[in-house]
Enzyme design. Sequence first.
Site, short mmCIF file in Angstrom:
data_model
loop_
_atom_site.label_atom_id
_atom_site.label_comp_id
_atom_site.label_asym_id
_atom_site.label_seq_id
_atom_site.Cartn_x
_atom_site.Cartn_y
_atom_site.Cartn_z
N CYS A 1 0.82 -1.21 0.00
CA CYS A 1 0.00 0.00 0.00
C CYS A 1 0.85 1.26 0.00
O CYS A 1 0.31 2.37 -0.14
CB CYS A 1 -0.89 0.07 1.24
SG CYS A 1 -1.90 -1.38 1.53
N HIS B 1 -6.24 2.02 5.19
CA HIS B 1 -6.77 1.13 4.15
C HIS B 1 -7.46 -0.04 4.84
O HIS B 1 -6.84 -0.75 5.63
CB HIS B 1 -5.63 0.64 3.26
CG HIS B 1 -6.05 -0.46 2.34
ND1 HIS B 1 -7.20 -0.40 1.58
CD2 HIS B 1 -5.47 -1.65 2.04
CE1 HIS B 1 -7.31 -1.51 0.86
NE2 HIS B 1 -6.27 -2.28 1.12
N HIS C 1 -10.27 -3.50 4.51
CA HIS C 1 -10.97 -4.48 3.68
C HIS C 1 -12.41 -4.63 4.15
O HIS C 1 -13.02 -5.69 4.00
CB HIS C 1 -10.26 -5.83 3.74
CG HIS C 1 -8.98 -5.89 2.96
ND1 HIS C 1 -8.30 -7.06 2.72
CD2 HIS C 1 -8.25 -4.93 2.34
CE1 HIS C 1 -7.21 -6.82 2.01
NE2 HIS C 1 -7.15 -5.52 1.77
N GLU D 1 -27.24 11.83 8.56
CA GLU D 1 -26.55 12.75 9.45
C GLU D 1 -25.04 12.53 9.47
O GLU D 1 -24.25 13.48 9.53
CB GLU D 1 -27.10 12.60 10.88
CG GLU D 1 -26.41 13.46 11.93
CD GLU D 1 -26.70 14.95 11.80
OE1 GLU D 1 -27.57 15.33 11.00
OE2 GLU D 1 -26.04 15.74 12.50
#
Lengths: 229, 229, 229, 229
Positions: free
Chosen positions: C87, C104, C106, C133
Site C-alpha cells: 500500500c 486502508h 478491507h 446525518e
Amino acid sequence: MSDPDALIRSSDPEHPANHICTLCAKFYSLGWVTGTGGGTSIRHGDKIYIAPSGVQKELMRPTDMFVMDFESREYLRRPAAHKPSACTPLFYAAFKRGAGCCIHTHSQWAVLVTLLVERDLGPTAPFEIEQIEQIKGIPRGRDKVGNLGYFDRLRIPIIENTAHEEDLTGSLEKAMEAYPDAYAVLVRRHGIYVWGDNVHKAKTQCESIDYILQLAVEMKKLGLPWTTK
Amino acid sequence: MSDPDALIRSSDPEHPANHICTLCAKFYSLGWVTGTGGGTSIRHGDKIYIAPSGVQKELMRPTDMFVMDFESREYLRRPAAHKPSACTPLFYAAFKRGAGCCIHTHSQWAVLVTLLVERDLGPTAPFEIEQIEQIKGIPRGRDKVGNLGYFDRLRIPIIENTAHEEDLTGSLEKAMEAYPDAYAVLVRRHGIYVWGDNVHKAKTQCESIDYILQLAVEMKKLGLPWTTK
Amino acid sequence: MSDPDALIRSSDPEHPANHICTLCAKFYSLGWVTGTGGGTSIRHGDKIYIAPSGVQKELMRPTDMFVMDFESREYLRRPAAHKPSACTPLFYAAFKRGAGCCIHTHSQWAVLVTLLVERDLGPTAPFEIEQIEQIKGIPRGRDKVGNLGYFDRLRIPIIENTAHEEDLTGSLEKAMEAYPDAYAVLVRRHGIYVWGDNVHKAKTQCESIDYILQLAVEMKKLGLPWTTK
Amino acid sequence: MSDPDALIRSSDPEHPANHICTLCAKFYSLGWVTGTGGGTSIRHGDKIYIAPSGVQKELMRPTDMFVMDFESREYLRRPAAHKPSACTPLFYAAFKRGAGCCIHTHSQWAVLVTLLVERDLGPTAPFEIEQIEQIKGIPRGRDKVGNLGYFDRLRIPIIENTAHEEDLTGSLEKAMEAYPDAYAVLVRRHGIYVWGDNVHKAKTQCESIDYILQLAVEMKKLGLPWTTK
C-alpha cells in the site's frame, strides 16, 4: 442466619455469588441481557443464588445477590436496594427438575424464531431443526445418557408470553411435562429459558442453542429449510 | 516421560500450550467456537498439542492440553479430567500433509455457505469464489510458491457431515487428495477445517476464509453472484 | 542514521510507531484488517511511518514499523523480518495531497457497496448517498472550510481492482484528480482508502464512512434508496 | 468559580465527569457514537455535564467535559480545546422535563427504522410496536407509576432532521409535548435522543429501545409485522 453476607463472600471465582457476576457480564456482551433484561440463577447445595431484578447485568456485584433456601423457598439474603427477580419461580421450576443452573436471555434470535414458528408452523408448534452439528451440544434428555446426535431433531417448546413474568410459571411447567427431554423453553416475543445440570452445562447449552437460533433466522432469510422431509 | 506437565509449562506466550489458549479465547470472541464447539491443534517438532473436548474455549488453560507423539500417535500427556478431542484424527490428517497448525470452527458463515452451495450448485460442488481481494490471503497450494492472485478462483471442497466427528477423517483425506492445493475443507451443516504451515499462517488463513464466507453469504442475500462467467 | 530504532522508540502513546499499533488493534476488532489485510500509515513531519505487510494487525509492535523519508522516499528504517506494505505508493499519493494519515481497510461493507453500485448504477458510477446525518463527519474538500452538510451529497469514487496492490496507484491518483474533494476512494471487490489531515481526522472519517457504507448495504436489503430524486 | 477544574476532579467513578467517559466508551463499542457522532449529558444537582463536540467518544477524559449552570445556562467550565456539543439545547430540553441524563446515538437501527416508518406508514407517523417483552424496560410516562406493560404499545415520535443539530430543538420540544409520555424521540436519517430520570434509567432505557429498534429492522427483513391489528 446471623450474617447473611457470609453467603456471598468468597475469593473463589466459581462461588455462585462471584460466578453469576462474571456470567452476566459475558451474557451482556453477547446481547442476551440488554437493559437489565434476562437473568441467571445457580443452585449451590441447598441454596439458590439469584441475580436481582433491574440491575445492569454487566455491572453486577456479589453484594447484589439474593440467596434462597431451596426447601423452604425463604430468602436467606435479600439486598434492601433491590427487588427479587420475577424469574425466580421459573428458575425454581428448573431446579425442581434437577437443574444446577438456569439462564434466561432476551436474545433477539430467540424472539425472532418464536415469531417465525408462529407464522410458518402455527401457534402451538415447537421450534424444530435437525442436521446441524451444534445440536450435539444439547443433552438427549433428563435421565438419558449423552447428548443429541447429528441426525436427531432438536425440539424446543414455545410458550405464550404473559403480562407478568411470574405468570409464565404454569405454562413453563406444562411445557416441561409435555417435552420432558427439553433443556430449554422459548417464550414468544420474549426470549428463552435454558437450564443444565451445572453452570458449565447451562452456559454451554445456552450458547449452543443461541447459535442454532441465530443460524435458523439466517437460514430463513436465505430461504433454507430448518428440517428435511 | 517422567513429568508430562513439563510439556505444557512455559513462560513463552508462543509455546503451543499457551498459544492454543490465547487463540481459542480469540476464536470464541469471533463466534467460531461457541458452546465448546470447534478446536485447535499445533504441531511442535515431534509433538502435537491439542485442545481437549468439551472445555469452554475462552477459559482454556495450558493444563487442559493433550500432547501426542507425532510418530507413535501415543499420548505423552492426557489430562484425567478431559476427553481427547474427536477432531484429533482430522488434525492429524493435516499434519501428515505438512501443516504446523490446524483450526476447526463452527462458524455460521461456513455452515450457511455449505447449505447455499448444496441448494444452488448441487451436493458435490465445492465452494467457489473469485475476484475478491482477500483471496490473496490464501496460499496457492502445497509445494507451490506464493499465494493465490486476485484473478484466481478460490475453491474449497465440501464434505458431508457424519454422526461422529472422527468418521469425517476418510472423506476429509479424500477431499485433500481431490483438491491437493486446498488449505481448508468445509463440512456440510457443521463448519470448516483450516490449516497452515505454522500458527501464524493457519490463523490468518482461517480469518481470510471466514471473511470470504461471510461476504459470500451477504452477497447471496443481496443477489450478487460469487463467480463471473 | 546511526540508530534507526531511535525512530520508533517513544513513551508517547501518540508517537506514530505506537499509535499505528493501537489503531490497528482497534481496526482489527472492527473487522477492517482481518487476516493481515489492510494497513495504516502516518506522516510525521518529514517522515512516513508504515505498518508492514503480512503482520497480524492486532499484534503489531513499534519494532515492526517501516519509516520512510518523505522527500527521498528512501527507507530510514526497514525491519529485516518484514516486507514493506504494497500500500506504500497509495498512502504516498494521499500524503502528496496533504494528508497526515491514511487508512486502508478491507471492510466488507466497502466491498459490498462497490458490487451494488456496479450492478445497479454501472461500472463507472461513484457511490453516492445523501441526507444521512453521519455525512457531516466528512470534510467538504481539500482547501475548503468545514464539513459536508446534511443536505450535501457524499460522493466516493470507485476504482477497479488490479492484480497487484501497487498497480492501483495510477487509478487512485486519477480518481483523486477527478474527485478533488474526496477523502476516500473505494476499490472494487477489495476495500477502501480513507485519509485525513491528521490521525484523528483520518480515523474518525474512516469510521463515519464505514458507518455510511454499512447503512447503505442494510438500506439496499430493505429496499430503501440511497438518494432522493 | 475560582477553579473550574474542581468540577471535574473526583475519584468517584459515578461522578458525572468520570461517568460520561465510561458510558461513552461503552456506547462506542455498541456502535452508537461512531466517528465522534452522538453524545451524552448528565444533570448533577444545579449543574449539567456535557461531552464535547468532535472528540472520539471512546477516548474521552474528564478534562474534556463542559459544565453548565442549569439556571443561568452559562458555562462554568469550557475546555479551550473543544467546541460545545451542538446537542446541548436538545439535552437541555430533556432536563427541563425532569431528566437526569440524556443520551444521543447515531444507532443504525434508529436511522433504518425512521426510513421504514416513512416509507410504510407515512411522514408523520411515529414508530409503534407492541407485544415485545423488552417494552417493559420503558417507563409508562412522566408522572406515571411504573413501566409499560407487555400488552402496551410503545410509541416513539419521529422528527425530521435539520441542517444544524441545534435547529432540532423546536421540533424536539413539540414532539415532547405531542407525546408527553415519551422518553425518546427519533430523528429521521440521524439517530435518537433517549432520556431518563437518572443515569441508570437513561442508559438502560436507551439499551432497551435500541434492542427494540434492531429487532424491528430484523422483523421487517423477515416480513414480520410490528403491530397486531
